[in-house]
Each structure stands twice: as structure tokens, then as C-alpha cells.
Write a protein that holds these residues in place. Sequence first.
Motif, mmCIF file in Angstrom:
data_model
loop_
_atom_site.group_PDB
_atom_site.id
_atom_site.type_symbol
_atom_site.label_atom_id
_atom_site.label_comp_id
_atom_site.label_asym_id
_atom_site.label_seq_id
_atom_site.Cartn_x
_atom_site.Cartn_y
_atom_site.Cartn_z
ATOM 1 N N SER A 136 -3.351 -4.720 -8.567
ATOM 2 C CA SER A 136 -2.846 -5.595 -7.505
ATOM 3 C C SER A 136 -1.318 -5.644 -7.514
ATOM 4 O O SER A 136 -0.675 -5.561 -6.457
ATOM 5 C CB SER A 136 -3.430 -7.001 -7.665
ATOM 6 O OG SER A 136 -4.840 -6.970 -7.579
ATOM 7 N N ILE A 137 -0.731 -5.761 -8.689
ATOM 8 C CA ILE A 137 0.734 -5.772 -8.775
ATOM 9 C C ILE A 137 1.303 -4.420 -8.389
ATOM 10 O O ILE A 137 2.322 -4.329 -7.688
ATOM 11 C CB ILE A 137 1.185 -6.200 -10.178
ATOM 12 C CG1 ILE A 137 0.997 -7.715 -10.347
ATOM 13 C CG2 ILE A 137 2.640 -5.810 -10.436
ATOM 14 C CD1 ILE A 137 1.424 -8.248 -11.695
ATOM 15 N N ARG A 138 0.653 -3.346 -8.823
ATOM 16 C CA ARG A 138 1.157 -2.014 -8.467
ATOM 17 C C ARG A 138 1.137 -1.814 -6.941
ATOM 18 O O ARG A 138 2.068 -1.254 -6.378
ATOM 19 C CB ARG A 138 0.313 -0.933 -9.168
ATOM 20 C CG ARG A 138 0.726 -0.700 -10.622
ATOM 21 C CD ARG A 138 -0.160 0.303 -11.314
ATOM 22 N NE ARG A 138 -0.337 1.526 -10.553
ATOM 23 C CZ ARG A 138 0.539 2.533 -10.516
ATOM 24 N NH1 ARG A 138 1.662 2.449 -11.214
ATOM 25 N NH2 ARG A 138 0.286 3.601 -9.809
ATOM 26 N N GLU A 139 0.087 -2.272 -6.276
ATOM 27 C CA GLU A 139 0.050 -2.126 -4.816
ATOM 28 C C GLU A 139 1.071 -3.043 -4.154
ATOM 29 O O GLU A 139 1.709 -2.661 -3.166
ATOM 30 C CB GLU A 139 -1.350 -2.406 -4.269
ATOM 31 C CG GLU A 139 -1.414 -2.299 -2.762
ATOM 32 C CD GLU A 139 -2.794 -2.080 -2.196
ATOM 33 O OE1 GLU A 139 -2.925 -2.079 -0.962
ATOM 34 O OE2 GLU A 139 -3.744 -1.871 -2.977
ATOM 35 N N TYR A 140 1.216 -4.239 -4.674
ATOM 36 C CA TYR A 140 2.192 -5.184 -4.130
ATOM 37 C C TYR A 140 3.599 -4.584 -4.188
ATOM 38 O O TYR A 140 4.342 -4.599 -3.195
ATOM 39 C CB TYR A 140 2.120 -6.473 -4.939
ATOM 40 C CG TYR A 140 3.065 -7.567 -4.499
ATOM 41 C CD1 TYR A 140 2.853 -8.273 -3.319
ATOM 42 C CD2 TYR A 140 4.155 -7.920 -5.295
ATOM 43 C CE1 TYR A 140 3.704 -9.290 -2.928
ATOM 44 C CE2 TYR A 140 5.008 -8.941 -4.913
ATOM 45 C CZ TYR A 140 4.786 -9.622 -3.735
ATOM 46 O OH TYR A 140 5.634 -10.638 -3.356
ATOM 47 N N LEU A 141 3.968 -4.052 -5.331
ATOM 48 C CA LEU A 141 5.294 -3.454 -5.487
ATOM 49 C C LEU A 141 5.443 -2.183 -4.663
ATOM 50 O O LEU A 141 6.527 -1.896 -4.132
ATOM 51 C CB LEU A 141 5.562 -3.155 -6.963
ATOM 52 C CG LEU A 141 5.761 -4.366 -7.876
ATOM 53 C CD1 LEU A 141 5.909 -3.909 -9.325
ATOM 54 C CD2 LEU A 141 6.966 -5.188 -7.454
ATOM 55 N N ALA A 142 4.369 -1.419 -4.540
ATOM 56 C CA ALA A 142 4.437 -0.170 -3.779
ATOM 57 C C ALA A 142 4.769 -0.439 -2.320
ATOM 58 O O ALA A 142 5.588 0.270 -1.710
ATOM 59 C CB ALA A 142 3.128 0.589 -3.893
ATOM 60 N N GLY A 143 4.134 -1.452 -1.731
ATOM 61 C CA GLY A 143 4.443 -1.772 -0.345
ATOM 62 C C GLY A 143 5.901 -2.155 -0.170
ATOM 63 O O GLY A 143 6.566 -1.734 0.786
ATOM 64 N N GLU A 144 6.430 -2.950 -1.107
ATOM 65 C CA GLU A 144 7.834 -3.350 -1.041
ATOM 66 C C GLU A 144 8.752 -2.141 -1.187
ATOM 67 O O GLU A 144 9.749 -2.011 -0.462
ATOM 68 C CB GLU A 144 8.133 -4.367 -2.144
ATOM 69 C CG GLU A 144 7.400 -5.682 -1.997
ATOM 70 C CD GLU A 144 7.897 -6.518 -0.839
ATOM 71 O OE1 GLU A 144 9.113 -6.503 -0.551
ATOM 72 O OE2 GLU A 144 7.065 -7.200 -0.213
ATOM 73 N N ALA A 145 8.426 -1.260 -2.134
ATOM 74 C CA ALA A 145 9.267 -0.090 -2.381
ATOM 75 C C ALA A 145 9.277 0.852 -1.181
ATOM 76 O O ALA A 145 10.337 1.336 -0.763
ATOM 77 C CB ALA A 145 8.785 0.644 -3.626
ATOM 78 N N MET A 146 8.106 1.121 -0.626
ATOM 79 C CA MET A 146 8.042 2.051 0.503
ATOM 80 C C MET A 146 8.752 1.473 1.724
ATOM 81 O O MET A 146 9.497 2.178 2.418
ATOM 82 C CB MET A 146 6.582 2.367 0.825
ATOM 83 C CG MET A 146 5.848 3.078 -0.288
ATOM 84 S SD MET A 146 6.486 4.737 -0.626
ATOM 85 C CE MET A 146 5.309 5.719 0.279
ATOM 86 N N ALA A 147 8.537 0.209 1.993
ATOM 87 C CA ALA A 147 9.223 -0.413 3.129
ATOM 88 C C ALA A 147 10.727 -0.403 2.917
ATOM 89 O O ALA A 147 11.504 -0.170 3.857
ATOM 90 C CB ALA A 147 8.711 -1.838 3.327
ATOM 91 N N GLY A 148 11.159 -0.637 1.681
ATOM 92 C CA GLY A 148 12.584 -0.599 1.386
ATOM 93 C C GLY A 148 13.200 0.761 1.623
ATOM 94 O O GLY A 148 14.367 0.877 2.007
ATOM 95 N N LEU A 149 12.415 1.810 1.412
ATOM 96 C CA LEU A 149 12.877 3.187 1.645
ATOM 97 C C LEU A 149 12.732 3.611 3.099
ATOM 98 O O LEU A 149 13.151 4.712 3.465
ATOM 99 C CB LEU A 149 12.083 4.156 0.759
ATOM 100 C CG LEU A 149 12.311 4.046 -0.749
ATOM 101 C CD1 LEU A 149 11.294 4.891 -1.498
ATOM 102 C CD2 LEU A 149 13.733 4.457 -1.116
#
Length: 493
Positions: A136-149
Motif C-alpha cells: 500500500s505504501i509502495r503504491e501510494y508513493l509510486a503515484g506521487e512520484a509518477m505524477a511529480g515526473l
Amino acid sequence: MTLLDLRFDNAWARLPEDFYTRVRPTPWRDTRVLDVSPRGAALLGLDARRLSEDPRERERLTALMAGSELLPGMDPIAQKYTGHQFGSYNPALGDGRGLLLGEAMTEAGPVDLHLKGAGQTPYSRFGDGRAVLRSSIREYLAGEAMAGLGIPTTLALAVAVNDEKVMRERVEPGATLMRLAESHIRFGHFEWLYQRRRVEDMKRLAWHVIERHRPAFKESDAPFSELFDDVVARTAELIAAWQAYGFVHAVMNTDNMSLLGLTIDYGPYAFMDRYDESLVPNHTDEFGRYAFDQQPGVALWNLAVLAQSLTPLIEVERLRESLDTFEPKLQEAYARRMRARLGLANDEDGDRDLVMAWLSLLARHKADFHRSFRALGGYDGSRAALSALADTLECETSDPAFKEWVSRYERRLAAERRGPEERRSAMDAVNPRYVLRTHLAQRVLEAAEEGDPEPLREFRTCLADPFREHSGCESWTQPPPRHAPPVCLSCSS
């Protein structure tokens, strides 16, 4: 605006009843919200601080994340679809641990609220319907990282932990994630209808997508063809972005492919550290089907599967013509992103060779992919800058391949009108300082499991705005040790 102000129009629930099953979430004990995403909240017109700090809003959000309460107008369902998993068709797929709680209508359009870890559904097969804190944390961070990029992605409103114990590779804390997306429609939705020869229902689903998400196609003489063209173009742009930023999805099954061109279903993904075009971060993928360098070909294969599914709606020749545009669109999008990453404003002959030579140089020295681009932005032709770049690549300035590439790069920069400072500013705006590296995510996970959510919030802040420096966040820029082997994860990660 509060959670109670959200208004829902659940169009998916108005489709034929066997497109889904109505399921209530399973309530989980002692749920605690770990973090609320400002970006995710803004997508719904909400304020993350209010959701976190206002007692009534936080209580309402916690109950929603626990599966114990719904918002007015929500109509929770588990979607049915199928798909090809590692190349083999699986007819038994669907939402096995997540529920589409409702489709919120915002000023920008519909947004699905999808609770992952909501409990068992008719499509759980042998699964328990739960989610663990790690994934859950990995997916949460992934969405933030991809959107940031700037890469199209699903997001999350919040992530929560609960007192349930879940058995995966080990006993782990239970968790839930509130995933947000314009739609969760997948290639596999059309595969399911095609395999069952339900042409009229396929037409209905295609019209649903057009009316709900691509209304400009409604006036077209060939709306279904326009829709497939759009899927091909968006998929090409998506894969080009993955390749440009060293992202490996690792489970590119057709049921994990979004019809809207979003990155969806984060499992054993990875952003590569040292450049390795054959990186496979999923230990289930023993033959490397979904390796980094295989992603463009897999995406085309998946599109061909979707095209086959759409043959009752679109002429075969027309589908082939659309598929033929995938590679040139991918190459164009990739070249555009890589020119920007190298600080090249103009499109010149030889740029592709320059990019490929740069990647070969990184591969030869096993250089860190992200730090190398960031360091290149500081190159101004001086001896000190040359030495700094060589140090980052961990090679000698006298290395023949390094010297040859730098000479080519200097000649190429001479054709640009920008000076070193302007070029560096442009490069720093596309070459991230903060990257979702696996070892850094692990650091967040370990802290969260010990009851400390602060590293999660801090790292999320960096990833959401990855190009500028954040005060006191130097530790979130560090690569893994030089000789640390790449981490291989499971599909439950």
C-alpha cells in the motif's frame, strides 16, 4: 469543501449487471490514516490539511478507509474483467481485493474512488482480499512520484494501516489505500466481452468510455476507431515516459493496462539505480518477459491483443493501421523527453545516436541513471565540470568512450542558442533530484511498521515535487551502496 460535499454519479453501476458485483467493504479493526496526499485531495476538490486535522473530517476519512462507513451516494462494486497474464489468457480475473466505492463528479470530470484492501469479492479466487502495509505504501508513493515526473498515473487520496495481520511472505500489518483515477477501465474489460462473443455489450462499453471520458469522439464518423487510435497514442506516450525515466512496471499483463493511458496496478515496480537495460525487479518473472528493455514490445503486444478484441467493432485493416503508428509515436515521444533530459532544445540529426551513446556510456560504467543526468546539467565545458561529471559516472576523464561522448556533446551544444545557465535550469526542471528508489521506499516502510509515519510524509513531499531541492532532505537523494545488488520483489509487493 468536505467529504460529505462530494457528489457521485456511478455510471459503471448502470452497465449490465454482470459487468460487476455489488459488494460491501469488509470493516477492518483499529484503522489509522498514515498520510493524506495534497495532490490526491486536490483532485477531488478537497484540502489535505483539513482531512488530516479537522476531527470530523479525519474521523469520516478513517471510517471510509476502514471500510466501516460509506459516503452518501456511494455504490460499491467489484468490476469483472479478464486478461493475459505473462502471455496466457486468464478468464477468472476481476477486482479481487479492491472495490470501486463510487465515481465522484468534480469540476475536471469523474474520479473513481477505489478502496484497495477492501476484502474478498467473487473475483478473489484464492486470495484473502486484503492489502498489506508494504504494498500500500509502495503504491501510494509510486503515484506521487509518477505524477511529480509528469507521467500519467493513478493517484491515492490516503493510505491507512489497521490492526489486522495478513500472511504474505511473512505476517504483515494490514492496510488500505484509497486509489483515485479518472477510470479503472482496462484492456481486460474488452477481452472479457470478446471472449464471450458479446458484441452488443462491447459496443455499449465502448460508448460508455467515449461519452464518459472521450466525448470529442461522439461526432466522429468512426468513433470506435478514434477511440483505439487514442489508446495507441496514449500508450506510446506512457511507455516513452517509463523508458525515459528508468521505470520498470514489472507486471505488464493486459489486465494491468489502462485504456486511458495511465500507469496502474503498481506491484514489484522499480526505478532503476545503476543503468541496466535488462533490469527485472520481479522474481516471479524468471524469463524476463517484463524487463525494462522489453516494455515497448510488450506494450505493442498488449495493444494487439486489445485490437483483436475490438475486431467486431473495427475493421481489421483499420486496426492494423493504428497499430503501425505505435512505434513512430513511441520513438517521437521518447526522443522529445530524452532531448529535454540532455538539455537539447532543438531537434537535430544525430540526436538519437547521441542519446544511445550516452546510455551505452552509463551501462559501461554501471553509472547511476538519475544522478548522471542531474550531473550533466552542471556541465559547462570547464575542467572542474568535466571532472565532476566523470566522478558521477565513476570513470576517469581520460576514458576514451567518455572523452568521445563529451566531445560529441559539446559539438551538439554549439548548435543550441541557450547558454550554460539557461540550459542547466531547463535540465534541472526535467531531471529529478528525488527518485523513488527501492531502498528508500524500504526505509519508509520500516519506519511505518514501527509506528512512525513521518518519513512517509517527508519522502512523499519530495517525490511530489522532485526537481527542486527540499531543505533537510539530502538523505532522500542517496543511491544504494555501489555493490548492492538490485532488489527483486514479489507480485504482493
